[in-house]
Design a protein around this motif. Structure first.
Motif, PDB file in Angstrom:
ATOM      1  N   CYS A  23       0.837  -1.207   0.000  1.00 11.89           N
ATOM      2  CA  CYS A  23       0.000   0.000   0.000  1.00 11.89           C
ATOM      3  C   CYS A  23       0.865   1.246   0.000  1.00 11.89           C
ATOM      4  N   MET A  24       1.928   1.225   0.787  1.00 10.94           N
ATOM      5  CA  MET A  24       2.820   2.378   0.875  1.00 10.94           C
ATOM      6  C   MET A  24       3.493   2.627  -0.481  1.00 10.94           C
ATOM      7  N   GLU A  25       3.919   1.568  -1.137  1.00 11.78           N
ATOM      8  CA  GLU A  25       4.585   1.716  -2.424  1.00 11.78           C
ATOM      9  C   GLU A  25       3.617   2.190  -3.502  1.00 11.78           C
ATOM     10  N   LEU A  26       2.373   1.724  -3.457  1.00  8.33           N
ATOM     11  CA  LEU A  26       1.375   2.152  -4.437  1.00  8.33           C
ATOM     12  C   LEU A  26       1.026   3.629  -4.278  1.00  8.33           C
ATOM     13  N   ASP A  27       0.905   4.070  -3.028  1.00  6.31           N
ATOM     14  CA  ASP A  27       0.522   5.451  -2.745  1.00  6.31           C
ATOM     15  C   ASP A  27       1.720   6.398  -2.774  1.00  6.31           C
ATOM     16  N   GLY A  28       2.884   5.860  -2.633  1.00 11.61           N
ATOM     17  CA  GLY A  28       4.071   6.698  -2.442  1.00 11.61           C
ATOM     18  C   GLY A  28       4.177   6.989  -0.959  1.00 11.61           C
ATOM     19  N   GLU A  29       5.377   6.876  -0.416  1.00 12.33           N
ATOM     20  CA  GLU A  29       5.560   6.979   1.036  1.00 12.33           C
ATOM     21  C   GLU A  29       4.976   8.265   1.603  1.00 12.33           C
ATOM     22  N   SER A  30       5.133   9.382   0.892  1.00  9.34           N
ATOM     23  CA  SER A  30       4.639  10.654   1.432  1.00  9.34           C
ATOM     24  C   SER A  30       3.111  10.703   1.468  1.00  9.34           C
ATOM     25  N   ASP A  31       2.443   9.999   0.557  1.00  7.44           N
ATOM     26  CA  ASP A  31       0.974   9.988   0.532  1.00  7.44           C
ATOM     27  C   ASP A  31       0.377   8.880   1.387  1.00  7.44           C
ATOM     28  N   ALA A  32       1.163   7.877   1.707  1.00  5.98           N
ATOM     29  CA  ALA A  32       0.644   6.737   2.470  1.00  5.98           C
ATOM     30  C   ALA A  32       0.314   7.121   3.911  1.00  5.98           C
ATOM     31  N   GLY A  33       1.019   8.089   4.439  1.00 10.06           N
ATOM     32  CA  GLY A  33       0.800   8.499   5.823  1.00 10.06           C
ATOM     33  C   GLY A  33       1.680   7.748   6.813  1.00 10.06           C
ATOM     34  N   TYR A  34       2.516   6.861   6.314  1.00  6.77           N
ATOM     35  CA  TYR A  34       3.438   6.102   7.162  1.00  6.77           C
ATOM     36  C   TYR A  34       4.651   5.709   6.338  1.00  6.77           C
ATOM     37  N   SER A  35       5.675   5.244   7.029  1.00  2.00           N
ATOM     38  CA  SER A  35       6.924   4.866   6.376  1.00  2.00           C
ATOM     39  C   SER A  35       7.326   3.450   6.775  1.00  2.00           C
ATOM     40  N   ASN A  36       8.459   3.029   6.264  1.00  2.00           N
ATOM     41  CA  ASN A  36       8.992   1.714   6.646  1.00  2.00           C
ATOM     42  C   ASN A  36       9.209   1.625   8.155  1.00  2.00           C
ATOM     43  N   GLU A  37       9.518   2.747   8.768  1.00  2.00           N
ATOM     44  CA  GLU A  37       9.747   2.759  10.216  1.00  2.00           C
ATOM     45  C   GLU A  37       8.482   2.310  10.976  1.00  2.00           C
ATOM     46  N   GLU A  38       7.334   2.804  10.550  1.00  2.00           N
ATOM     47  CA  GLU A  38       6.083   2.395  11.211  1.00  2.00           C
ATOM     48  C   GLU A  38       5.738   0.938  10.910  1.00  2.00           C
ATOM     49  N   VAL A  39       6.046   0.489   9.705  1.00  2.00           N
ATOM     50  CA  VAL A  39       5.831  -0.931   9.381  1.00  2.00           C
ATOM     51  C   VAL A  39       6.725  -1.794  10.280  1.00  2.00           C
ATOM     52  N   ASP A  40       7.962  -1.360  10.479  1.00  2.00           N
ATOM     53  CA  ASP A  40       8.872  -2.086  11.367  1.00  2.00           C
ATOM     54  C   ASP A  40       8.350  -2.102  12.802  1.00  2.00           C
ATOM     55  N   LYS A  41       7.792  -0.988  13.256  1.00  2.00           N
ATOM     56  CA  LYS A  41       7.211  -0.929  14.603  1.00  2.00           C
ATOM     57  C   LYS A  41       6.038  -1.893  14.717  1.00  2.00           C
ATOM     58  N   CYS A  42       5.228  -1.962  13.669  1.00  2.00           N
ATOM     59  CA  CYS A  42       4.105  -2.902  13.670  1.00  2.00           C
ATOM     60  C   CYS A  42       4.623  -4.340  13.734  1.00  2.00           C
ATOM     61  N   ALA A  43       5.675  -4.625  12.992  1.00  2.00           N
ATOM     62  CA  ALA A  43       6.269  -5.970  13.008  1.00  2.00           C
ATOM     63  C   ALA A  43       6.711  -6.338  14.419  1.00  2.00           C
ATOM     64  N   ILE A  44       7.326  -5.388  15.109  1.00  2.00           N
ATOM     65  CA  ILE A  44       7.785  -5.631  16.477  1.00  2.00           C
ATOM     66  C   ILE A  44       6.591  -5.886  17.403  1.00  2.00           C
ATOM     67  N   LEU A  45       5.534  -5.089  17.259  1.00  2.00           N
ATOM     68  CA  LEU A  45       4.336  -5.276  18.105  1.00  2.00           C
ATOM     69  C   LEU A  45       3.704  -6.643  17.871  1.00  2.00           C
ATOM     70  N   LEU A  46       3.592  -7.047  16.610  1.00  2.00           N
ATOM     71  CA  LEU A  46       2.990  -8.350  16.304  1.00  2.00           C
ATOM     72  C   LEU A  46       3.864  -9.494  16.811  1.00  2.00           C
TER      73      LEU A  46
END
Length: 123
Positions: A23-46
Motif C-alpha cells: 500500500c505504501m509503495e502504491l501510494d508513495g511513502e509521502s501519501d501513504a501516511g506512514y513509512s517503513n519505520e512504522e511498518v517495522d514498529k508494527c512488526a515488532i508489536l505483532l
C-alpha cells in the motif's frame, strides 16, 4: 522459555506487513501516511504479541491471555493513530484480527466472543 510460534502465524504476520508495504509503495511513502519505520514498529508489536500470548507460562490462563490481547490492541491503536489512522487498512485489520484471535485460541483462550479485539480496537 521462549514461545514456539507456529508457521501459520509467522506467514500471516508476513502477509500483513507485506500488505502495508505494498500500500505504501502504491501510494508513495509521502501519501501513504506512514513509512517503513512504522511498518517495522508494527512488526515488532505483532512479534511481541505472538511471543507473549504463545508463552507456555500463560497457556490456558484466559485472564492473562486477554490481558496480552488488550495490550497488543492498544499498542496497535497508538501506532495507527500516530500514522493518522492510515497504517491499518481494511485488509490489514482483518488479517491482524485473524492473527490475534487465532493465536489466543492456540494459547488456550476460552471465550464465547467471536472477536476478542473489538472491546479495545480502534482500527
Amino acid at each position: 522459555m521462549p514461545a514456539d510460534i507456529p508457521e501459520e502465524f509467522v506467514m500471516l504476520k508476513g502477509q500483513i506487513l507485506d500488505g502495508m508495504i505494498e500500500c505504501m509503495e502504491l501510494d508513495g511513502e509521502s501519501d501513504a501516511g506512514y513509512s517503513n519505520e512504522e511498518v517495522d514498529k508494527c512488526a515488532i508489536l505483532l512479534e511481541r504479541y505472538l511471543e507473549e500470548v504463545l508463552s507456555p507460562t500463560i497457556y490456558g490462563n484466559s485472564r492473562k491471555i486477554r490481558k496480552v490481547v488488550q495490550s497488543a490492541v492498544i499498542a496497535l491503536n497508538e501506532l495507527n493513530a500516530a500514522c493518522d489512522h492510515s497504517l491499518i487498512e481494511t485488509d490489514q485489520r482483518e488479517q491482524i484480527c485473524e492473527l490475534i484471535i487465532s493465536a489466543a485460541a492456540n494459547a488456550g483462550l476460552k471465550t464465547e466472543d467471536n472477536d476478542i479485539t473489538e472491546e479495545w480496537r480502534e482500527w
